[in-house]
Design a protein around this motif. Structure first.
Motif, PDB file in Angstrom:
ATOM      1  N   LEU A  60      17.964  46.967  49.934  1.00 12.70           N
ATOM      2  CA  LEU A  60      18.205  45.537  49.761  1.00 12.70           C
ATOM      3  C   LEU A  60      19.699  45.228  49.734  1.00 12.70           C
ATOM      4  O   LEU A  60      20.139  44.184  50.215  1.00 12.70           O
ATOM      5  CB  LEU A  60      17.532  45.035  48.484  1.00 12.70           C
ATOM      6  CG  LEU A  60      16.006  44.965  48.518  1.00 12.70           C
ATOM      7  CD1 LEU A  60      15.479  44.544  47.153  1.00 12.70           C
ATOM      8  CD2 LEU A  60      15.526  44.001  49.602  1.00 12.70           C
ATOM      9  N   ASP A  61      20.493  46.148  49.172  1.00 13.42           N
ATOM     10  CA  ASP A  61      21.941  45.958  49.172  1.00 13.42           C
ATOM     11  C   ASP A  61      22.493  46.072  50.597  1.00 13.42           C
ATOM     12  O   ASP A  61      23.394  45.316  50.987  1.00 13.42           O
ATOM     13  CB  ASP A  61      22.621  46.982  48.266  1.00 13.42           C
ATOM     14  CG  ASP A  61      22.308  46.750  46.795  1.00 13.42           C
ATOM     15  OD1 ASP A  61      22.023  45.589  46.435  1.00 13.42           O
ATOM     16  OD2 ASP A  61      22.335  47.725  46.018  1.00 13.42           O
ATOM     17  N   SER A  64      21.634  42.804  52.280  1.00 13.73           N
ATOM     18  CA  SER A  64      22.504  41.708  51.835  1.00 13.73           C
ATOM     19  C   SER A  64      23.893  41.816  52.440  1.00 13.73           C
ATOM     20  O   SER A  64      24.485  40.805  52.861  1.00 13.73           O
ATOM     21  CB  SER A  64      22.598  41.702  50.306  1.00 13.73           C
ATOM     22  OG  SER A  64      21.349  41.422  49.714  1.00 13.73           O
ATOM     23  N   ARG A  65      24.435  43.023  52.518  1.00 14.69           N
ATOM     24  CA  ARG A  65      25.779  43.198  53.067  1.00 14.69           C
ATOM     25  C   ARG A  65      25.811  42.935  54.566  1.00 14.69           C
ATOM     26  O   ARG A  65      26.785  42.362  55.093  1.00 14.69           O
ATOM     27  CB  ARG A  65      26.291  44.605  52.742  1.00 14.69           C
ATOM     28  CG  ARG A  65      26.634  44.776  51.263  1.00 14.69           C
ATOM     29  CD  ARG A  65      26.812  46.208  50.845  1.00 14.69           C
ATOM     30  NE  ARG A  65      27.939  46.857  51.496  1.00 14.69           N
ATOM     31  CZ  ARG A  65      28.343  48.094  51.217  1.00 14.69           C
ATOM     32  NH1 ARG A  65      27.702  48.801  50.282  1.00 14.69           N
ATOM     33  NH2 ARG A  65      29.377  48.614  51.841  1.00 14.69           N
ATOM     34  N   ARG A  67      23.836  40.802  56.201  1.00 11.71           N
ATOM     35  CA  ARG A  67      23.757  39.350  56.383  1.00 11.71           C
ATOM     36  C   ARG A  67      25.044  38.660  55.930  1.00 11.71           C
ATOM     37  O   ARG A  67      25.477  37.682  56.548  1.00 11.71           O
ATOM     38  CB  ARG A  67      22.556  38.791  55.623  1.00 11.71           C
ATOM     39  CG  ARG A  67      21.192  39.221  56.159  1.00 11.71           C
ATOM     40  CD  ARG A  67      21.076  39.062  57.651  1.00 11.71           C
ATOM     41  NE  ARG A  67      19.704  39.232  58.130  1.00 11.71           N
ATOM     42  CZ  ARG A  67      19.409  39.647  59.347  1.00 11.71           C
ATOM     43  NH1 ARG A  67      20.365  39.937  60.218  1.00 11.71           N
ATOM     44  NH2 ARG A  67      18.139  39.759  59.718  1.00 11.71           N
ATOM     45  N   ALA A  68      25.678  39.159  54.862  1.00 13.36           N
ATOM     46  CA  ALA A  68      26.897  38.526  54.345  1.00 13.36           C
ATOM     47  C   ALA A  68      28.033  38.594  55.356  1.00 13.36           C
ATOM     48  O   ALA A  68      28.885  37.699  55.401  1.00 13.36           O
ATOM     49  CB  ALA A  68      27.310  39.179  53.032  1.00 13.36           C
ATOM     50  N   ASN A  89      11.673  39.076  47.563  1.00 12.05           N
ATOM     51  CA  ASN A  89      13.082  39.429  47.417  1.00 12.05           C
ATOM     52  C   ASN A  89      13.682  39.860  48.749  1.00 12.05           C
ATOM     53  O   ASN A  89      14.781  39.436  49.126  1.00 12.05           O
ATOM     54  CB  ASN A  89      13.230  40.550  46.389  1.00 12.05           C
ATOM     55  CG  ASN A  89      14.657  40.718  45.912  1.00 12.05           C
ATOM     56  OD1 ASN A  89      15.512  39.859  46.118  1.00 12.05           O
ATOM     57  ND2 ASN A  89      14.913  41.854  45.269  1.00 12.05           N
ATOM     58  N   ASP A  92      13.921  36.814  51.100  1.00 10.38           N
ATOM     59  CA  ASP A  92      14.953  35.878  50.646  1.00 10.38           C
ATOM     60  C   ASP A  92      16.356  36.416  50.890  1.00 10.38           C
ATOM     61  O   ASP A  92      17.306  35.639  51.037  1.00 10.38           O
ATOM     62  CB  ASP A  92      14.774  35.559  49.153  1.00 10.38           C
ATOM     63  CG  ASP A  92      13.656  34.568  48.891  1.00 10.38           C
ATOM     64  OD1 ASP A  92      13.175  33.949  49.862  1.00 10.38           O
ATOM     65  OD2 ASP A  92      13.257  34.406  47.718  1.00 10.38           O
ATOM     66  N   ARG A  93      16.506  37.724  50.925  1.00  9.60           N
ATOM     67  CA  ARG A  93      17.833  38.303  51.174  1.00  9.60           C
ATOM     68  C   ARG A  93      18.176  38.372  52.661  1.00  9.60           C
ATOM     69  O   ARG A  93      19.283  38.769  53.018  1.00  9.60           O
ATOM     70  CB  ARG A  93      17.919  39.704  50.569  1.00  9.60           C
ATOM     71  CG  ARG A  93      17.928  39.721  49.057  1.00  9.60           C
ATOM     72  CD  ARG A  93      18.739  40.897  48.555  1.00  9.60           C
ATOM     73  NE  ARG A  93      18.472  41.219  47.167  1.00  9.60           N
ATOM     74  CZ  ARG A  93      19.118  42.167  46.497  1.00  9.60           C
ATOM     75  NH1 ARG A  93      20.048  42.898  47.111  1.00  9.60           N
ATOM     76  NH2 ARG A  93      18.828  42.415  45.242  1.00  9.60           N
ATOM     77  N   GLY A  94      17.214  38.009  53.513  1.00  5.78           N
ATOM     78  CA  GLY A  94      17.547  37.932  54.932  1.00  5.78           C
ATOM     79  C   GLY A  94      16.706  38.765  55.859  1.00  5.78           C
ATOM     80  O   GLY A  94      16.978  38.786  57.064  1.00  5.78           O
TER      81      GLY A  94
END
Length: 221
Positions: A60-61, A64-65, A67-68, A89, A92-94
Motif C-alpha cells: 500500500l505504501d 501511495s508513492r 500515485r503521489a 483502503n 482509495d489509495r489509487g
C-alpha cells in the motif's frame, strides 16, 4: 503488452508470469517495493500487478508513492488480504482493481486486458483497420475473414501498432513494450518481427511503414 509483476512468493510469481506470458503478455518480475518504485517509472508498462505483503515495503505504501509522484499506469492489487476494509483502503489509495488470493489466472488476464483498454481509451476489445481485425480478448487476428497465425511477439507488435493507427511509434518504445528486460533479444529482433508481420498481412492488409530515424507506423486505412 508489457507488465510489471511485484510478488515476493517466487513459486506464485513464476506461475502467474507463465500464465500471463502464455496469454500474450511480456512480464518483468520483481520481489520488493524499492525495485518496483524504480522500474515503474523507467519502463512503459501497460499495467502493474502489485502484491501487498512485500519484504521491504508494504504494498500500500508502494501504491501511495507511485500515485503521489503522478504514475498513471493501471495497478491491480494481488493479495491474501481480502477483508472489505483492505479492499476499500487499496482502492482509495489509487488501485484500479483488487484480486484476493487464491484466484483464477484467466480472471486476472481478463481484468488486466480490461484495465489496459480503458487506460488507453479503447474500451472495445476489438481493433479494426479495414478488413484487419484484432480481437484482444481471444488474441486472434483475421484478415478478409481468414484467421492469420501469429506468434506471441508478432501479436504484441501488431497490437501496439494497431492501437495508434497512422501514428509513428518510436522503435525504442515499441521494443520496450514488446520485450521484457530479461529477454534474450538480438539487435535486429524487432525488425525481424515487423518483417514477418508485413509478409503475413500481404496482399490486402494495411502497410507497416518504416519512418527512417523515428520508428514504425501502420496505415490507418
Amino acid at each position: 503488452m508489457r507488465l510489471l509483476l511485484v510478488e515476493d512468493d517466487e513459486r506464485l510469481a513464476r506461475g502467474v508470469a507463465a500464465s500471463l506470458e502464455a496469454a500474450g503478455f511480456s512480464v518483468d518480475r520483481l520481489e520488493n517495493g524499492e525495485d518496483a518504485l524504480q522500474m515503474a517509472g523507467a519502463e512503459p508498462y501497460a499495467a502493474i500487478i502489485l502484491d501487498l505483503g512485500l519484504p521491504d515495503l508494504d504494498g500500500l505504501d508502494v501504491l501511495s508513492r507511485l500515485r503521489a509522484r503522478g504514475e498513471m499506469t493501471p495497478i491491480i492489487i494481488l493479495t491474501a488480504r481480502d477483508m472489505v476494509d483492505d479492499r476499500i483502503n487499496g482502492l482509495d489509495r489509487g488501485a484500479d482493481d483488487y484480486m484476493a488470493k487464491p484466484f483464477d489466472p484467466r480472471e486476472l488476464e481478463s481484468r488486466i486486458r480490461a484495465l489496459v483498454r480503458r487506460s488507453q481509451g479503447t474500451p472495445d476489445p476489438v481493433l479494426r483497420i479495414g478488413t484487419l481485425v484484432f480481437d484482444r480478448s481471444s488474441r486472434t487476428v483475421s484478415l478478409d475473414d481468414s484467421v492469420i497465425d501469429l506468434r506471441r511477439r508478432e501479436l504484441a507488435v501488431l497490437e501496439t501498432l494497431m492501437g495508434r493507427p497512422g501514428k509513428v511509434i518510436p522503435k525504442e518504445r515499441l521494443s520496450a513494450q514488446v520485450f521484457a528486460f530479461d529477454d534474450a533479444v538480438t539487435p535486429n529482433a524487432l525488425e525481424v518481427y515487423v518483417g514477418r508481420l508485413r509478409r503475413k498481412l500481404q496482399p490486402s492488409g494495411p502497410a507497416i511503414r518504416t519512418v527512417r530515424g523515428l520508428g514504425y507506423m501502420i496505415e490507418a486505412a
